[in-house]
Design a protein around this motif. Sequence first.
Motif, PDB file in Angstrom:
ATOM      1  N   GLY A  34      -8.221  -4.128   6.156  1.00  0.00           N
ATOM      2  CA  GLY A  34      -6.846  -4.359   6.556  1.00  0.00           C
ATOM      3  C   GLY A  34      -5.931  -4.493   5.352  1.00  0.00           C
ATOM      4  N   PRO A  35      -4.624  -4.559   5.611  1.00  0.00           N
ATOM      5  CA  PRO A  35      -3.640  -4.636   4.520  1.00  0.00           C
ATOM      6  C   PRO A  35      -3.806  -5.864   3.619  1.00  0.00           C
ATOM      7  CG  PRO A  35      -2.559  -4.250   6.631  1.00  0.00           C
ATOM      8  CD  PRO A  35      -4.001  -4.474   6.907  1.00  0.00           C
ATOM      9  N   GLU A  36      -4.145  -7.001   4.207  1.00  0.00           N
ATOM     10  CA  GLU A  36      -4.298  -8.217   3.389  1.00  0.00           C
ATOM     11  C   GLU A  36      -5.448  -8.090   2.408  1.00  0.00           C
ATOM     12  OE1 GLU A  36      -4.459 -11.805   5.695  1.00  0.00           O
ATOM     13  OE2 GLU A  36      -2.661 -11.253   6.825  1.00  0.00           O
ATOM     14  N   GLU A  37      -6.570  -7.595   2.891  1.00  0.00           N
ATOM     15  CA  GLU A  37      -7.740  -7.444   2.017  1.00  0.00           C
ATOM     16  C   GLU A  37      -7.484  -6.370   0.955  1.00  0.00           C
ATOM     17  OE1 GLU A  37     -12.585  -7.247   2.283  1.00  0.00           O
ATOM     18  OE2 GLU A  37     -11.411  -6.934   4.093  1.00  0.00           O
ATOM     19  N   ALA A  38      -6.813  -5.291   1.352  1.00  0.00           N
ATOM     20  CA  ALA A  38      -6.487  -4.236   0.396  1.00  0.00           C
ATOM     21  C   ALA A  38      -5.569  -4.764  -0.705  1.00  0.00           C
ATOM     22  CB  ALA A  38      -5.835  -3.060   1.124  1.00  0.00           C
ATOM     23  N   THR A  39      -4.592  -5.583  -0.327  1.00  0.00           N
ATOM     24  CA  THR A  39      -3.670  -6.160  -1.312  1.00  0.00           C
ATOM     25  C   THR A  39      -4.425  -7.051  -2.293  1.00  0.00           C
ATOM     26  OG1 THR A  39      -1.843  -6.067   0.262  1.00  0.00           O
ATOM     27  CG2 THR A  39      -1.600  -7.572  -1.592  1.00  0.00           C
ATOM     28  N   LYS A  40      -5.373  -7.843  -1.801  1.00  0.00           N
ATOM     29  CA  LYS A  40      -6.169  -8.702  -2.680  1.00  0.00           C
ATOM     30  C   LYS A  40      -6.985  -7.873  -3.669  1.00  0.00           C
ATOM     31  CE  LYS A  40      -6.689 -12.560   0.529  1.00  0.00           C
ATOM     32  NZ  LYS A  40      -7.624 -13.290   1.395  1.00  0.00           N
ATOM     33  N   LEU A  41      -7.593  -6.786  -3.173  1.00  0.00           N
ATOM     34  CA  LEU A  41      -8.391  -5.917  -4.043  1.00  0.00           C
ATOM     35  C   LEU A  41      -7.520  -5.247  -5.099  1.00  0.00           C
ATOM     36  CD1 LEU A  41     -10.653  -4.277  -1.320  1.00  0.00           C
ATOM     37  CD2 LEU A  41     -11.394  -5.878  -3.098  1.00  0.00           C
ATOM     38  N   LEU A  42      -6.324  -4.857  -4.709  1.00  0.00           N
ATOM     39  CA  LEU A  42      -5.390  -4.228  -5.641  1.00  0.00           C
ATOM     40  C   LEU A  42      -4.957  -5.214  -6.724  1.00  0.00           C
ATOM     41  CD1 LEU A  42      -3.734  -1.717  -6.333  1.00  0.00           C
ATOM     42  CD2 LEU A  42      -1.977  -2.554  -4.778  1.00  0.00           C
ATOM     43  N   LYS A  43      -4.601  -6.428  -6.320  1.00  0.00           N
ATOM     44  CA  LYS A  43      -4.180  -7.456  -7.284  1.00  0.00           C
ATOM     45  C   LYS A  43      -5.307  -7.848  -8.227  1.00  0.00           C
ATOM     46  CE  LYS A  43      -0.447  -9.512  -4.625  1.00  0.00           C
ATOM     47  NZ  LYS A  43       0.040 -10.684  -3.894  1.00  0.00           N
ATOM     48  N   ALA A  44      -6.538  -7.811  -7.727  1.00  0.00           N
ATOM     49  CA  ALA A  44      -7.697  -8.157  -8.554  1.00  0.00           C
ATOM     50  C   ALA A  44      -8.094  -7.015  -9.492  1.00  0.00           C
ATOM     51  CB  ALA A  44      -8.884  -8.529  -7.662  1.00  0.00           C
ATOM     52  N   GLY A  45      -7.502  -5.845  -9.295  1.00  0.00           N
ATOM     53  CA  GLY A  45      -7.842  -4.696 -10.124  1.00  0.00           C
ATOM     54  C   GLY A  45      -9.113  -3.991  -9.690  1.00  0.00           C
ATOM     55  N   THR A  46      -9.600  -4.331  -8.503  1.00  0.00           N
ATOM     56  CA  THR A  46     -10.826  -3.725  -7.987  1.00  0.00           C
ATOM     57  C   THR A  46     -10.591  -2.289  -7.539  1.00  0.00           C
ATOM     58  OG1 THR A  46     -11.534  -5.904  -7.247  1.00  0.00           O
ATOM     59  CG2 THR A  46     -12.692  -4.021  -6.297  1.00  0.00           C
ATOM     60  N   ILE A  47      -9.412  -2.037  -6.981  1.00  0.00           N
ATOM     61  CA  ILE A  47      -9.056  -0.684  -6.566  1.00  0.00           C
ATOM     62  C   ILE A  47      -7.788  -0.256  -7.291  1.00  0.00           C
ATOM     63  CG2 ILE A  47     -10.166  -0.891  -4.299  1.00  0.00           C
ATOM     64  CD1 ILE A  47      -7.348  -1.234  -3.084  1.00  0.00           C
ATOM     65  N   GLN A  48      -7.597   1.046  -7.389  1.00  0.00           N
ATOM     66  CA  GLN A  48      -6.410   1.597  -8.028  1.00  0.00           C
ATOM     67  C   GLN A  48      -5.219   1.529  -7.071  1.00  0.00           C
ATOM     68  OE1 GLN A  48      -6.923   5.437  -9.777  1.00  0.00           O
ATOM     69  NE2 GLN A  48      -8.614   4.762 -11.053  1.00  0.00           N
ATOM     70  N   PRO A  49      -4.001   1.613  -7.605  1.00  0.00           N
ATOM     71  CA  PRO A  49      -2.821   1.629  -6.735  1.00  0.00           C
ATOM     72  C   PRO A  49      -2.870   2.821  -5.774  1.00  0.00           C
ATOM     73  CG  PRO A  49      -2.183   1.261  -9.015  1.00  0.00           C
ATOM     74  CD  PRO A  49      -3.641   1.613  -9.020  1.00  0.00           C
ATOM     75  N   PHE A  50      -2.383   2.614  -4.577  1.00  0.00           N
ATOM     76  CA  PHE A  50      -2.440   3.648  -3.553  1.00  0.00           C
ATOM     77  C   PHE A  50      -1.670   4.905  -3.952  1.00  0.00           C
ATOM     78  CE2 PHE A  50      -3.212  -0.290  -1.096  1.00  0.00           C
ATOM     79  CZ  PHE A  50      -4.518  -0.004  -0.747  1.00  0.00           C
ATOM     80  N   GLU A  51      -0.569   4.748  -4.663  1.00  0.00           N
ATOM     81  CA  GLU A  51       0.197   5.923  -5.110  1.00  0.00           C
ATOM     82  C   GLU A  51      -0.632   6.778  -6.064  1.00  0.00           C
ATOM     83  OE1 GLU A  51       2.983   7.023  -3.737  1.00  0.00           O
ATOM     84  OE2 GLU A  51       2.814   5.272  -2.433  1.00  0.00           O
ATOM     85  N   THR A  52      -1.422   6.139  -6.912  1.00  0.00           N
ATOM     86  CA  THR A  52      -2.296   6.868  -7.839  1.00  0.00           C
ATOM     87  C   THR A  52      -3.355   7.631  -7.058  1.00  0.00           C
ATOM     88  OG1 THR A  52      -1.961   5.175  -9.529  1.00  0.00           O
ATOM     89  CG2 THR A  52      -3.900   6.599  -9.786  1.00  0.00           C
ATOM     90  N   LEU A  53      -3.934   6.992  -6.051  1.00  0.00           N
ATOM     91  CA  LEU A  53      -4.970   7.638  -5.240  1.00  0.00           C
ATOM     92  C   LEU A  53      -4.391   8.782  -4.410  1.00  0.00           C
ATOM     93  CD1 LEU A  53      -6.830   4.387  -4.163  1.00  0.00           C
ATOM     94  CD2 LEU A  53      -7.649   6.112  -5.793  1.00  0.00           C
ATOM     95  N   LYS A  54      -3.209   8.570  -3.851  1.00  0.00           N
ATOM     96  CA  LYS A  54      -2.561   9.636  -3.073  1.00  0.00           C
ATOM     97  C   LYS A  54      -2.265  10.837  -3.964  1.00  0.00           C
ATOM     98  CE  LYS A  54      -0.328   6.622   0.287  1.00  0.00           C
ATOM     99  NZ  LYS A  54       0.973   6.132   0.794  1.00  0.00           N
ATOM    100  N   ALA A  55      -1.777  10.581  -5.176  1.00  0.00           N
ATOM    101  CA  ALA A  55      -1.472  11.669  -6.105  1.00  0.00           C
ATOM    102  C   ALA A  55      -2.734  12.452  -6.463  1.00  0.00           C
ATOM    103  CB  ALA A  55      -0.804  11.114  -7.359  1.00  0.00           C
ATOM    104  N   ALA A  56      -3.851  11.761  -6.636  1.00  0.00           N
ATOM    105  CA  ALA A  56      -5.116  12.435  -6.951  1.00  0.00           C
ATOM    106  C   ALA A  56      -5.552  13.327  -5.797  1.00  0.00           C
ATOM    107  CB  ALA A  56      -6.194  11.395  -7.261  1.00  0.00           C
ATOM    108  N   ALA A  57      -5.370  12.849  -4.566  1.00  0.00           N
ATOM    109  CA  ALA A  57      -5.729  13.658  -3.393  1.00  0.00           C
ATOM    110  C   ALA A  57      -4.822  14.881  -3.290  1.00  0.00           C
ATOM    111  CB  ALA A  57      -5.641  12.814  -2.123  1.00  0.00           C
ATOM    112  N   GLN A  58      -3.515  14.685  -3.494  1.00  0.00           N
ATOM    113  CA  GLN A  58      -2.582  15.802  -3.389  1.00  0.00           C
ATOM    114  C   GLN A  58      -2.763  16.809  -4.524  1.00  0.00           C
ATOM    115  OE1 GLN A  58       1.092  13.451  -2.673  1.00  0.00           O
ATOM    116  NE2 GLN A  58       1.362  14.855  -0.945  1.00  0.00           N
TER     117      GLN A  58
END
Length: 102
Positions: A26-50
């Motif tokens: 969910g959004p809350e868990e994703a936000t925690k992972l993003l703040k912790a640096g566990t996952i990359q920013p969503f814009e970076t991931l979207k750009a890689a896919a595109q």
Amino acid sequence: MKTLTVLFASALLAASVGLAQARDLGPEEATKLLKAGTIQPFETLKAAAQAKHPGSTIHETELEEEYGRYIYQVELRDAQGLKWDVHLDAGNGQVLKDHQDD
């Protein structure tokens, strides 16, 4: 009757193991992972896919945990109208899967 019970229990166990392998985040868990640096920013991931399909538009995204790994799934439609599913490792942005969806 015992055989039927054993078969039913085995099928139920196999189904529950399959369900435990992937979990939507969910959004809350994703936000925690993003703040912790566990996952990359969503814009970076979207750009890689595109980047795999220049000129494409994103129709749907989803973040899942599969086998202890965070996977960012992106559904794209390219300039020719073809639908693509791109799966990325959300931690490092590596493309794991890129296939045309029917």
